[in-house]
Design an enzyme around this catalytic site. Structure first.
Site, short mmCIF file in Angstrom:
data_model
loop_
_atom_site.label_atom_id
_atom_site.label_comp_id
_atom_site.label_asym_id
_atom_site.label_seq_id
_atom_site.Cartn_x
_atom_site.Cartn_y
_atom_site.Cartn_z
CG ASP A 13 -18.51 -18.90 -32.22
OD1 ASP A 13 -17.76 -19.68 -31.60
OD2 ASP A 13 -19.56 -18.44 -31.74
CE LYS A 16 -11.37 -16.35 -31.40
NZ LYS A 16 -12.79 -16.22 -31.70
CG ASN A 38 -15.64 -18.71 -22.24
OD1 ASN A 38 -14.47 -19.08 -22.30
ND2 ASN A 38 -15.96 -17.46 -21.99
N GLY A 40 -14.28 -22.45 -27.91
CA GLY A 40 -14.18 -23.75 -28.56
C GLY A 40 -13.51 -23.53 -29.90
CG HIS A 41 -10.22 -21.63 -30.41
ND1 HIS A 41 -9.17 -20.96 -29.85
CD2 HIS A 41 -11.26 -20.77 -30.38
CE1 HIS A 41 -9.57 -19.74 -29.50
NE2 HIS A 41 -10.83 -19.61 -29.80
CD GLN A 225 -14.44 -16.14 -24.98
OE1 GLN A 225 -13.59 -15.49 -24.40
NE2 GLN A 225 -14.53 -17.43 -24.85
CB THR A 240 -17.28 -13.34 -22.43
OG1 THR A 240 -16.84 -14.37 -21.53
CG2 THR A 240 -16.07 -12.65 -23.07
N GLY A 303 -23.05 -26.48 -28.64
CA GLY A 303 -23.88 -27.12 -29.66
C GLY A 303 -25.09 -26.28 -30.04
NE ARG A 304 -25.46 -21.52 -26.28
CZ ARG A 304 -25.23 -20.40 -25.60
NH1 ARG A 304 -26.23 -19.67 -25.15
NH2 ARG A 304 -24.00 -20.00 -25.35
CG LEU A 333 -14.43 -15.26 -49.65
CD1 LEU A 333 -15.37 -14.09 -49.41
CD2 LEU A 333 -13.11 -14.74 -50.22
CG ASP A 334 -15.62 -21.70 -47.87
OD1 ASP A 334 -15.14 -20.92 -47.03
OD2 ASP A 334 -16.08 -22.82 -47.58
CB SER A 414 -10.00 -18.74 -44.16
OG SER A 414 -10.36 -20.08 -43.92
P1 IMP Z 1 -19.86 -16.72 -20.88
O1 IMP Z 1 -18.56 -16.34 -21.51
O2 IMP Z 1 -20.07 -18.21 -20.78
O3 IMP Z 1 -20.10 -16.01 -19.59
O4 IMP Z 1 -21.02 -16.22 -21.86
C1 IMP Z 1 -21.26 -14.84 -22.10
C2 IMP Z 1 -21.63 -14.59 -23.55
O5 IMP Z 1 -20.49 -14.81 -24.36
C3 IMP Z 1 -22.72 -15.50 -24.09
O6 IMP Z 1 -23.48 -14.80 -25.04
C4 IMP Z 1 -21.94 -16.61 -24.78
O7 IMP Z 1 -22.69 -17.24 -25.79
C5 IMP Z 1 -20.79 -15.79 -25.36
N1 IMP Z 1 -19.58 -16.59 -25.58
C6 IMP Z 1 -18.72 -17.05 -24.67
N2 IMP Z 1 -17.72 -17.72 -25.25
C7 IMP Z 1 -17.94 -17.68 -26.58
C8 IMP Z 1 -17.23 -18.16 -27.71
O8 IMP Z 1 -16.16 -18.77 -27.64
N3 IMP Z 1 -17.81 -17.91 -28.92
C9 IMP Z 1 -18.95 -17.20 -29.04
N4 IMP Z 1 -19.64 -16.72 -28.02
C10 IMP Z 1 -19.14 -16.95 -26.79
#
Ligand code: IMP
Length: 427
Positions: A13, A16, A38, A40-41, A225, A240, A303-304, A333-334, A414
């Protein structure tokens, strides 16, 4: 740019999506080589917001070839939903601009189901996964029981591999987890059908990339990630299941390591993490709350709310060194605009000893104590600044101080979510 690797240097996060989208302008190919849905860009183009989970952000630029390489854990249903969603919004997604590896491992229903059940069984040791079946899919890859994209394209093979997999997984569901079994025929029908939809995109993506490079085309490798979530070098077991830095490129794409010309990490001006696990510079007080609020820190996949804290120069230096980065990009940075004072983690105290390096082998990362330096904020809106010299003096002082601590040049800043909101500094 001949071949460029861009990867997250924190816990994911780092922003990227926007940077890759920007750099994609100069690339002929944009490549995902690890992780899966997993990730989300988020990319904002004018009034439009796109959240891409599997398809490289280069898809938003006409004429670029986007590659989902062999190292990606491919959920074919998410992949096709993403294709359909983009097409509905008028983005062209065809075999001419999207290629998928024959060898990518496929996330199936039983992987997602197992991801959820395994988390329940872990109890307090739960990882807080995204629930997308990533871990179970990579586990099957290593156990040699997985299905690859090519397996979905051949009816006999799909039946054989899926039957063998479900024999074991259904026994696990019913005998161990007290859960329902999956219906084999339904599963075969479902995945053969989606396999047909994948077919036009499928090819030997490794050969495609090597040929493209030999022809002088430019390649952009998009990490998902971040390095601190790397299966080998991150905060194991709270990580991950893939190699998230440039270290994942050769195995995850079939492109040779020595041909990656430039490596650039990405880190925010503060730090976040989702899920469980060590986060040394986390701030559970007011500052953490302000960073979350100002930075809109909610997971784009789940969404967490994200855990927030200050920039940790020890972790970022480790992530960059580990991958041999030429430099890095500081994002968001902003978000620090309103802070009177800004803290930066400069060293750790582990077992009573001060250290400047990431404590590899330490089994109690939660016990790390961070030493901070406090810097003055600038309390000014910097989101419209486009040249480094136009930034307030206090902002430049912060940037240069952090740069020195990290020990690698900051190549771009950025200062907002839009494509144009960047300050070049050598990239
Ligand atoms: P998994 O990749 O779903 O197995 O999750 C393993 C760990 O990586 C967990 O703590 C997730 O929250 C974290 N994680 C997986 N993908 C991302 C991502 O794109 N951004 C941030 N954390 C991630």
């Amino acid at each position: 740019m001949a071949s460029l690797s861009v990867f997250g240097a924190q816990w994911g996060d780092e922003g990227k999506g926007k940077i890759i989208d920007l750099l994609a302008r100069d690339a002929d190919f944009v490549v995902r080589y690890q992780g899966g849905s997993n990730a989300g860009h988020t990319v904002i183009v004018g009034e439009e917001k796109y959240v891409l989970h599997l398809i490289p952000s280069g898809i938003l630029h006409p004429g670029k070839i986007n590659v989902v390489a062999n190292g990606v854990a491919l959920d074919p249903l998410t992949f096709m939903d993403e294709v359909d969603g983009l097409r509905e919004r008028g983005i062209s997604v065809e075999a001419s601009n999207l290629r998928l590896s024959t060898s990518a491992h496929v996330i199936l229903d039983h992987h997602r189901k197992l991801d959820g059940l395994a988390e329940t069984w872990r109890g307090v040791g739960r990882i807080g996964t995204t629930g997308r079946g990533i871990g179970p899919c990579y586990a099957d890859k290593a156990s040699r029981t997985g299905l690859r994209v090519a397996d979905l394209l051949e009816s006999k093979r799909c039946r054989e591999r899926l039957s063998a997999a479900l024999l074991e997984k259904n026994a696990l569901f019913t005998h161990v987890h007290d859960a329902d079994a999956l219906d084999l025929e339904e599963q075969i029908e479902k995945y053969e059908a989606v396999g047909e939809r994948l077919r036009p995109f499928v090819c030997d993506t490794g050969a495609l990339l090597r040929e493209a490079h030999a022809e002088g085309k430019s390649l952009l490798f998009e990490g998902a990630q971040g390095v601190m979530l790397d299966i080998d070098h991150g905060t194991y077991p709270y990580v991950t299941s893939s190699n998230t830095g440039a270290n994942g490129i050769p195995s995850g794409s079939g492109f040779p390591a020595r041909k990656v010309d430039r490596l650039v990490g990405i880190a925010k001006s503060y730090c976040t993490r989702v899920g469980e696990g060590a986060f040394p510079s986390e701030d559970q007080g007011e500052a953490g709350e302000s960073l979350a609020r100002e930075g809109h820190e909610f997971g784009s996949t789940t969404g967490r709310p994200r855990r927030c804290g200050w920039f940790d120069s020890v972790a970022v230096r480790y992530a960059l060194e580990l991958n041999g980065a030429d430099g890095w990009i500081m994002t968001k940075l902003d978000i620090l605009d309103s802070f009177e004072t800004i803290r930066v983690g400069t060293s750790y105290v582990v077992d009573g000893e001060e250290r400047m390096t990431w404590p590899v082998g330490c089994t109690d990362l939660e016990a790390i104590e961070v030493q901070y330096e406090e810097l003055s904020g600038w309390q000014e809106d910097i989101s419209a600044v486009r040249r480094y010299e136009d930034l307030p003096a206090a902002t430049r002082a912060y940037v240069e101080w952090v740069e020195e601590r990290v020990g690698a040049p900051i190549l771009m800043l950025s200062v907002g979510p839009e494509r144009e909101q960047v300050i070049p500094r050598g990239l």
